[in-house]
Scaffold this motif. Structure first.
Motif, PDB file in Angstrom:
ATOM      1  N   ALA A  45       0.305  -3.131  -6.741  1.00  0.00           N
ATOM      2  CA  ALA A  45       0.246  -4.811  -6.289  1.00  0.00           C
ATOM      3  C   ALA A  45      -1.648  -4.951  -5.814  1.00  0.00           C
ATOM      4  O   ALA A  45      -1.201  -5.248  -4.842  1.00  0.00           O
ATOM      5  CB  ALA A  45       1.060  -4.854  -5.918  1.00  0.00           C
ATOM      6  N   LYS A  46      -2.226  -3.165  -4.727  1.00  0.00           N
ATOM      7  CA  LYS A  46      -3.247  -3.528  -4.287  1.00  0.00           C
ATOM      8  C   LYS A  46      -1.980  -3.798  -2.616  1.00  0.00           C
ATOM      9  O   LYS A  46      -2.754  -4.781  -2.080  1.00  0.00           O
ATOM     10  CB  LYS A  46      -4.383  -4.052  -4.165  1.00  0.00           C
ATOM     11  CG  LYS A  46      -5.287  -3.496  -5.610  1.00  0.00           C
ATOM     12  CD  LYS A  46      -6.234  -4.142  -5.873  1.00  0.00           C
ATOM     13  CE  LYS A  46      -6.930  -3.855  -7.562  1.00  0.00           C
ATOM     14  NZ  LYS A  46      -7.558  -4.227  -7.838  1.00  0.00           N
ATOM     15  N   VAL A  47      -1.117  -3.212  -2.590  1.00  0.00           N
ATOM     16  CA  VAL A  47      -1.171  -3.490  -1.013  1.00  0.00           C
ATOM     17  C   VAL A  47       0.004  -2.329  -0.462  1.00  0.00           C
ATOM     18  O   VAL A  47      -0.060  -1.407  -1.624  1.00  0.00           O
ATOM     19  CB  VAL A  47       0.204  -4.895  -1.218  1.00  0.00           C
ATOM     20  CG1 VAL A  47       0.567  -5.788  -2.045  1.00  0.00           C
ATOM     21  CG2 VAL A  47       1.803  -4.160  -1.601  1.00  0.00           C
ATOM     22  N   SER A  48       0.142  -2.574   1.109  1.00  0.00           N
ATOM     23  CA  SER A  48       1.192  -0.955   1.259  1.00  0.00           C
ATOM     24  C   SER A  48       2.426  -0.974   1.094  1.00  0.00           C
ATOM     25  O   SER A  48       2.773  -1.348   0.776  1.00  0.00           O
ATOM     26  CB  SER A  48       0.301  -1.399   2.879  1.00  0.00           C
ATOM     27  OG  SER A  48       1.263  -2.019   3.562  1.00  0.00           O
ATOM     28  N   LYS A  49       2.779   0.025   0.924  1.00  0.00           N
ATOM     29  CA  LYS A  49       3.950  -0.059   1.099  1.00  0.00           C
ATOM     30  C   LYS A  49       5.297  -0.775   2.251  1.00  0.00           C
ATOM     31  O   LYS A  49       5.945  -0.929   1.796  1.00  0.00           O
ATOM     32  CB  LYS A  49       4.910   2.038   0.858  1.00  0.00           C
ATOM     33  CG  LYS A  49       3.940   2.672  -0.493  1.00  0.00           C
ATOM     34  CD  LYS A  49       5.303   4.058  -0.016  1.00  0.00           C
ATOM     35  CE  LYS A  49       6.207   4.144  -0.144  1.00  0.00           C
ATOM     36  NZ  LYS A  49       7.047   5.162  -0.672  1.00  0.00           N
TER      37      LYS A  49
END
Length: 210
Positions: A45-49
């Motif tokens: 998703a190209k996001v941080s955890k």
């Protein structure tokens, strides 16, 4: 343990949320529920955890949200005002039946059902979530519609929940099983409407007004 959605309602429909759910669903189908890690979901998703967990408290919550959003699309025709005539009841049932066939026949929805079957022994919460967020909620909404139609004198006596199950049985026949087994083609819009009309006509004949 029953899975509950934990996503922040204020974030519903946001691009970030949609991106996470899209990545989660793709990985659930590709790797299975147990095999899809939150790190992989965040990476795809190209996001941080941190972003992921700020919207969803757990992987289970992501699965629940994926299923709930698809179920909500199916129930859209049932959110109309209660029918006041047989014509209005017919139109609502026809719209609901057509939408149900169309949405449930989508490849990604069928993939969800196959995932639940595949994970039934190892991760039974997948099947429980699919049943609770999908079938149970949809049948309850349909039963509410039929109950309102009885109050308005448009349907005869009977258990609205049983009528709801009867309608879906008339609607599908054996098609859903054949779709899951990949031995039938996805019905087009004309076939979906034909099935919905046949199920609607049959239900109204079986339960005429008193």
């Amino acid at each position: 343990m029953t899975i509950h959605a934990e996503a922040d309602d204020a974030a519903a429909g946001s691009p970030l949320r949609d991106r996470i759910l899209g990545a989660a669903f793709a990985l659930f189908v590709q790797r299975g529920y147990a095999g899809a890690s939150t790190l992989e979901i965040a990476t795809r998703a190209k996001v941080s955890k941190r972003d992921l967990y700020s919207l969803f408290g757990s992987k289970q919550a992501m699965l629940s949200a994926c299923i709930a959003e698809r179920a909500a699309r199916i129930r859209v025709p049932l959110h109309l005002p209660p029918p006041r005539s047989r014509a209005a009841l017919t139109a609502t049932l026809l719209a609901f039946g057509t939408t149900l066939i169309g949405e449930m026949s989508r490849p990604e929805v069928l993939a969800t059902y196959r995932l639940a079957i595949l994970e039934a022994e190892r991760t039974p919460d997948v099947a429980r979530t699919l049943d609770l967020e999908g079938r149970v909620g949809t049948m309850a909404a349909l039963a509410d519609l039929l109950r309102a139609a009885q109050v308005a004198g448009l349907l005869g006596p009977g258990d609205p929940r049983a009528m709801a199950e009867q309608f879906t049985a008339l609607l599908w026949g054996g098609l859903l099983v054949r779709l899951l087994l990949k031995v039938a083609e996805q019905p087009d819009a004309r076939e979906a409407e034909r099935r919905a009309r046949a199920a609607t006509d049959a239900l109204l004949r079986l339960h005429p007004p008193a």
